[in-house]
Write a protein that holds these residues in place. Structure first.
Motif, PDB file in Angstrom:
ATOM      1  N   GLY A  82       0.772  -1.235   0.000  1.00  0.00           N
ATOM      2  CA  GLY A  82       0.000   0.000   0.000  1.00  0.00           C
ATOM      3  C   GLY A  82       0.801   1.281   0.000  1.00  0.00           C
ATOM      4  N   GLY A  83       2.115   1.173   0.033  1.00  0.00           N
ATOM      5  CA  GLY A  83       2.947   2.370   0.094  1.00  0.00           C
ATOM      6  C   GLY A  83       3.196   2.757   1.536  1.00  0.00           C
ATOM      7  N   PRO A  86       3.598   8.719   1.139  1.00  0.00           N
ATOM      8  CA  PRO A  86       3.190   9.396  -0.089  1.00  0.00           C
ATOM      9  C   PRO A  86       3.969  10.669  -0.386  1.00  0.00           C
ATOM     10  N   ASP A  87       4.650  11.224   0.605  1.00  0.00           N
ATOM     11  CA  ASP A  87       5.407  12.461   0.415  1.00  0.00           C
ATOM     12  C   ASP A  87       6.915  12.222   0.319  1.00  0.00           C
ATOM     13  N   GLU A 169       7.580   5.440  -6.850  1.00  0.00           N
ATOM     14  CA  GLU A 169       6.121   5.266  -6.864  1.00  0.00           C
ATOM     15  C   GLU A 169       5.716   4.092  -5.978  1.00  0.00           C
ATOM     16  N   HIS A 170       6.516   3.029  -6.019  1.00  0.00           N
ATOM     17  CA  HIS A 170       6.210   1.859  -5.193  1.00  0.00           C
ATOM     18  C   HIS A 170       6.283   2.206  -3.714  1.00  0.00           C
ATOM     19  N   ARG A 172       6.016   5.182  -2.402  1.00  0.00           N
ATOM     20  CA  ARG A 172       5.010   6.200  -2.073  1.00  0.00           C
ATOM     21  C   ARG A 172       3.605   5.600  -2.003  1.00  0.00           C
ATOM     22  N   ARG A 173       3.217   4.851  -3.020  1.00  0.00           N
ATOM     23  CA  ARG A 173       1.807   4.457  -3.151  1.00  0.00           C
ATOM     24  C   ARG A 173       1.545   2.963  -3.140  1.00  0.00           C
ATOM     25  N   GLY A 174       2.573   2.123  -3.277  1.00  0.00           N
ATOM     26  CA  GLY A 174       2.393   0.690  -3.183  1.00  0.00           C
ATOM     27  C   GLY A 174       2.551  -0.047  -4.503  1.00  0.00           C
ATOM     28  N   PRO A 177      -0.113   0.687  -7.857  1.00  0.00           N
ATOM     29  CA  PRO A 177       0.205   1.923  -8.593  1.00  0.00           C
ATOM     30  C   PRO A 177       1.577   1.868  -9.277  1.00  0.00           C
ATOM     31  N   GLN A 181       2.344   2.243 -13.241  1.00  0.00           N
ATOM     32  CA  GLN A 181       3.337   3.153 -13.803  1.00  0.00           C
ATOM     33  C   GLN A 181       4.321   2.373 -14.676  1.00  0.00           C
TER      34      GLN A 181
END
Length: 188
Positions: A82-83, A86-87, A169-170, A172-174, A177, A181
């Motif tokens: 799930g990441g 995110p920041d 991206e992995h 940050r968001r899991g 997503p 990408q």
């Protein structure tokens, strides 16, 4: 991976491990009826993780990897799926953190390419490898890439930037997503 792969004993795979509660996954170990030599342990792990992914998705694949190879991974399954942040800022391209992101991104790109080809009906391992190679070629992956303002122009460094963006991206968001990408980067 350098050196021998340490694999948990088969008796720990099922039914007492993370697979124990899922009747859908319980029978997967039976599919692995061959005894690999010491030099083929990684093939056994790869087959088990792939079978788990086919039967239960990313969660099952991560649980299998945690059980067979790297138990501390089990503590990170939720963050990997799930990441975690995110920041999370992108690190400088000359840092160790950037290299780790590039490695993670390369694994996600490999998984997305294999998933696509398997879904397209390519089930033979040799054919999968042959068809995956051009998808993952640096020349293909770096088309149009600007390396995030980095002045380095060599293809390998630009490839690191593409892979690091997928890895970021992995984190940050899991997983899902990041795979989406990766599919976009691969043109799938």
């Amino acid at each position: 991976m350098g050196g021998a792969v340490q694999v948990a004993p088969r008796s720990t795979w099922c039914p007492t491990g993370p697979w124990g509660t899922s009747s859908r996954l319980r029978g997967l170990v039976a599919l692995l009826d061959w005894q690999p030599s010491a030099h083929r342990q990684a093939d056994l792990v790869e087959a088990a993780v792939a079978a788990s992914w086919l039967a239960g998705g990313w969660q099952a694949a991560l649980e299998t990897a945690a059980t067979l190879v790297h138990p501390p991974l089990g503590a990170d399954v939720d963050a990997l799926l799930g990441g975690a942040d995110p920041d999370l800022a992108a690190p400088a391209c000359d840092s160790a953190a950037f290299r780790r992101l590039a490695h993670l991104g390369s694994y996600v790109l490999e998984a997305a390419a294999a998933e696509h080809l398997y879904g397209a009906g390519t089930h033979d391992e040799g054919a999968l490898t042959a068809r995956r190679r051009p998808l993952l070629a640096a020349r293909w992956l770096t088309r149009g890439d600007r390396a995030d303002g980095c002045r380095a122009r060599d293809t390998d460094h630009r490839l690191d930037h593409v892979q690091a963006r997928v890895g970021l991206e992995h984190l940050r968001r899991g997983a899902e997503p990041a795979v989406e990408q990766a599919r976009s980067v691969l043109g799938l």
